[in-house]
Scaffold this motif. Structure first.
Motif, short mmCIF file in Angstrom:
data_model
loop_
_atom_site.label_atom_id
_atom_site.label_comp_id
_atom_site.label_asym_id
_atom_site.label_seq_id
_atom_site.Cartn_x
_atom_site.Cartn_y
_atom_site.Cartn_z
N VAL A 300 0.84 -1.35 0.05
CA VAL A 300 -0.02 -0.17 -0.14
C VAL A 300 1.06 1.26 0.10
O VAL A 300 2.05 1.51 0.55
CB VAL A 300 -0.97 0.09 1.33
CG1 VAL A 300 -1.90 -1.11 1.15
CG2 VAL A 300 -0.32 0.19 2.61
N GLU A 301 0.29 2.49 -0.79
CA GLU A 301 1.11 3.60 -0.75
C GLU A 301 0.52 4.70 0.38
O GLU A 301 1.35 5.55 0.54
CB GLU A 301 0.75 4.30 -2.05
CG GLU A 301 1.46 3.17 -3.14
CD GLU A 301 1.19 3.93 -4.52
OE1 GLU A 301 1.72 5.13 -4.94
OE2 GLU A 301 0.41 3.21 -5.38
N PHE A 302 -0.92 4.42 0.53
CA PHE A 302 -1.58 5.30 1.51
C PHE A 302 -2.46 4.63 2.60
O PHE A 302 -3.12 3.62 2.13
CB PHE A 302 -2.33 6.17 0.56
CG PHE A 302 -1.70 7.28 -0.46
CD1 PHE A 302 -1.38 8.29 -0.14
CD2 PHE A 302 -1.60 6.65 -1.66
CE1 PHE A 302 -0.81 9.36 -1.08
CE2 PHE A 302 -0.85 7.51 -2.82
CZ PHE A 302 -0.55 8.74 -2.37
N ILE A 303 -2.49 5.29 3.54
CA ILE A 303 -3.46 4.68 4.86
C ILE A 303 -3.99 6.01 5.28
O ILE A 303 -3.54 7.16 5.52
CB ILE A 303 -2.49 4.19 5.96
CG1 ILE A 303 -1.85 2.86 5.25
CG2 ILE A 303 -3.42 3.80 7.09
CD1 ILE A 303 -1.00 2.10 6.43
N SER A 304 -5.39 5.94 5.22
CA SER A 304 -6.48 6.66 5.56
C SER A 304 -7.01 6.80 6.83
O SER A 304 -7.70 5.40 6.96
CB SER A 304 -7.56 7.03 4.52
OG SER A 304 -8.41 8.05 4.93
N CYS A 305 -6.66 7.30 7.95
CA CYS A 305 -7.15 6.98 9.01
C CYS A 305 -8.53 7.60 9.47
O CYS A 305 -8.37 8.96 9.49
CB CYS A 305 -6.12 7.53 10.28
SG CYS A 305 -4.34 6.93 10.14
N LEU A 306 -9.51 7.02 9.93
CA LEU A 306 -10.81 7.39 9.79
C LEU A 306 -11.26 7.90 11.43
O LEU A 306 -12.37 8.12 11.60
CB LEU A 306 -11.63 6.60 9.33
CG LEU A 306 -11.57 5.82 7.96
CD1 LEU A 306 -12.76 4.81 7.49
CD2 LEU A 306 -11.54 7.10 6.88
N ASP A 307 -10.32 7.97 12.11
CA ASP A 307 -10.54 8.32 13.67
C ASP A 307 -11.00 9.76 13.60
O ASP A 307 -10.66 10.59 12.90
CB ASP A 307 -9.05 8.35 14.35
CG ASP A 307 -8.37 6.94 14.20
OD1 ASP A 307 -9.18 5.82 14.34
OD2 ASP A 307 -7.01 7.06 13.86
N SER A 308 -11.82 9.98 14.87
CA SER A 308 -12.23 11.26 15.01
C SER A 308 -11.06 12.43 15.35
O SER A 308 -11.26 13.35 15.07
CB SER A 308 -13.20 11.09 16.26
OG SER A 308 -12.34 10.80 17.46
N LEU A 309 -9.92 11.66 16.10
CA LEU A 309 -8.94 12.50 16.34
C LEU A 309 -7.66 11.65 16.51
O LEU A 309 -7.53 10.78 17.31
CB LEU A 309 -9.03 13.26 17.62
CG LEU A 309 -8.08 14.20 17.85
CD1 LEU A 309 -7.93 15.40 16.88
CD2 LEU A 309 -8.89 15.09 19.25
N PHE A 310 -6.49 11.74 15.53
CA PHE A 310 -5.45 11.06 15.39
C PHE A 310 -4.23 11.43 16.13
O PHE A 310 -3.20 10.70 16.62
CB PHE A 310 -5.30 10.74 14.08
CG PHE A 310 -4.09 9.75 13.82
CD1 PHE A 310 -4.55 8.28 13.63
CD2 PHE A 310 -2.72 10.11 13.54
CE1 PHE A 310 -3.61 7.43 13.89
CE2 PHE A 310 -1.96 9.06 13.38
CZ PHE A 310 -2.25 7.50 13.20
N THR A 311 -4.45 12.76 16.59
CA THR A 311 -3.30 13.44 17.17
C THR A 311 -3.15 13.45 18.87
O THR A 311 -2.40 14.09 19.23
CB THR A 311 -3.25 14.80 16.76
OG1 THR A 311 -4.31 15.58 16.92
CG2 THR A 311 -2.69 14.82 15.32
#
Length: 572
Positions: A300-311
């Protein structure tokens, strides 16, 4: 593909939204809209929202067709990318991963397939005995019922799960046609439902912390919540299995590392999803292990994190970035980020060095009083620093704004425009303030009194009508349309809905060409634009009339206020 060769599939997994950015056929989209309209009431505000989104998309599509080879190379290159449209929903991958673990054969379909109603779809419905219908991307009964009408068969049992299931399970008798409303964590619920299937639908038992509540139409099956705040024990979604199911390679995969949210913004229900009010998350090592697996097994080249807040937590973010750099896990990742975290330039640079490619930020407003009313706990100054830092370190910024929240006015919208003009994001998405979910904080008694907020409680609409001390739903759509037009004409930002397909590979070098293209798309086709003016005028009249009919709730003069068109924003 069936999970077990030689056995007929017994479960059909259906995911997706009724209308979304992945629409492949305008005629099927209209058919779905008509089906929703027939099952809904007081739907003019929702139609207004869709008309605003559709206008920009249609104008851009028409301009591409008319301009053809005269388009700038960067524009043609941008629209040649469609990876964002070709990836299955994470819900599908999670459910099929769990079904494979239970050795239960399955088929997969989307809601778009349901409305396509072709021979393969009819065969799947004829073969499977249990249907998992995900309501993760559905918004109310007006969207659920047209789907149920098309999939109901005498031999079916239907399980409805996802965020909407939690809302529909609150009170009442359940949903006719839905055998089980599955509320909470699918990772716990699928094994319970697998046992139910194997018993021939005779025995449904829920070991603690799960529970069962039998109602007139549906069984409410709740998962309960994990014993700790760690989500590391949840199974890793099997994207390699998804690639086999779809017989293709995915350059992008979706990922989820948190559930809930530690903040309590007044407009948001995300902290209360999954029937859980605690913020839970995976560790940095677990995330790095999963991402390395996806990189090594799938390339995979990209990972899209669907979390409300990743930071958040910040310590986890720092540990993850260090781990990604140390292991040389060279993937680009996309995440939702809080502006107050990105206001620290060192954090933004750390994320970029670890592969962060795009951040989606809930700016919500450029007006400090509106942000305070939202309980956003993030200042205008932090929002400004976050956007400036993203541009300086090379992170693509996609901002969302909520228009019409209590306290919103012509003055606050002008302030928001000036903020965006002075600190331009790469992309923007404008959302109309919604009162659809009963549990959001703005709808508690204290806030209703504070903001003089009146809300239509009609359960059969995606976008209930509302009014408060400074605005009503009769005028908010016109403000959204005008703000969007100002951002386009003054080359401030790109409309995320229009440019969704190629968003994954956007680069700053394309910005000027895309801004020119976007402005030309709304300015060079006056006849088509006039048609949209007429459409919006017709919707506005119907919306005002419908609100006036519900005059016991809506008696504000703003329902018929013609003064909205006097607002104008221009670059300084």
């Amino acid at each position: 593909m069936p999970a077990v060769q030689g056995r007929p599939p017994t479960v059909l997994v259906i995911t997706g939204g009724l209308l979304n950015e992945k629409e492949s056929s305008p005629w099927r989209a209209l058919r779905k809209q008509a089906a929703q309209w027939g099952a809904s009431e007081s739907a003019w505000l929702d139609l207004k929202s869709k008309a605003i989104i559709g206008e920009s998309i249609v104008l851009a599509g028409w301009h591409r067709r008319v301009a053809g080879r005269r388009l700038a190379t960067d524009v043609r290159e941008y629209f040649s990318r469609t990876e964002n449209l070709d990836v299955p929903e994470l819900t599908e991958v999670v459910l099929t991963t769990l079904l494979r673990a239970e050795a239960i054969p399955y088929e997969i379909a989307t809601i778009d397939d349901v409305f396509r109603d072709d021979r393969p779809m009819r065969a799947k419905l004829a073969t499977c005995t249990l249907v998992f219908l995900s309501a993760t991307l559905l918004r109310d009964l007006g969207e659920v019922e047209p789907i149920l009408q098309r999939i109901l068969r005498p031999h079916h049992r239907i399980v409805l799960g996802g965020a909407l299931a939690s809302i529909l399970a609150e009170g009442g008798d359940g949903i006719p046609g839905v055998d089980v409303l599955a509320v909470g964590y699918g990772e716990t619920l699928v094994p319970i439902l697998a046992s139910y299937l194997r018993s021939g639908f005779q025995t449904l038992s829920a070991p603690p912390p799960a529970s069962i509540d039998r109602r007139r139409h549906s069984i409410i099956l709740r998962s309960g919540v994990p014993a700790t705040r760690s989500l590391d024990a949840l199974p890793t979604p099997d994207w390699l299995g998804a690639a086999r199911d779809h017989r293709c390679h995915f350059p992008l995969v979706h990922y989820e590392s948190v559930r809930g949210c530690p903040y309590r913004c007044n407009f948001c229900n995300y902290p209360y999803l999954f029937d859980d009010e605690k913020f839970r998350y995976k560790s940095a090592r677990k995330i790095a292990d999963d991402w390395q697996r996806y990189r090594d097994e799938l390339g995979v080249e990209f990972i899209s994190c669907l979390d409300s807040l990743f930071t958040l937590p910040r310590r986890r973010l720092s540990a993850l970035c260090e781990e990604l750099v140390r292991r040389r896990i060279e993937v680009k990742w996309i995440c939702y980020a809080r502006a107050s975290d990105l206001a620290d330039r060192d954090v933004a640079a750390m994320m970029r060095d670890a592969g962060a490619h795009q951040v989606q930020i809930g700016i919500e407003s450029g007006d400090p009083q509106v942000l305070a009313n939202m309980n956003k706990q993030c200042s205008v100054e932090e929002n400004a620093k976050a956007l400036d830092n993203c541009r300086s370190v090379g992170l693509t910024s996609v901002v969302s704004l909520v228009v019409g929240f209590p306290g919103e006015s012509e003055a606050s919208l002008a302030t928001t425009y000036r903020f965006l003009h002075d600190h331009p994001p790469d992309f923007h998405f404008l959302a109309i303030f919604s009162t659809r979910v009963a549990g959001v904080p703005v709808l508690d008694d204290v806030n209703r009194a504070r903001f003089e907020l009146h809300v239509d409680s009609n359960p059969r609409t995606v976008a209930p009508y509302w009014r408060h001390s400074s605005m009503s739903s009769a005028e908010v759509g016109r403000h959204v349309r005008q703000l969007n037009r100002a951002l386009i004409e003054n080359r401030v930002s790109l409309n995320a809905a229009t440019f969704y397909a190629g968003l994954l590979r956007y680069s700053a070098a394309q910005r000027d060409a895309l801004l020119d293209f976007q402005r030309a798309s709304v300015n060079d086709h006056r006849f088509l634009g006039r048609g949209f003016d007429l459409l919006h005028g017709w919707i506005d009249r119907r919306l005002a009339e419908d609100m006036a009919r519900r005059k016991t709730i809506f008696t504000s003069d703003s329902v018929n206020d013609p003064g909205w068109h006097s607002i104008r924003w221009r670059s300084r």
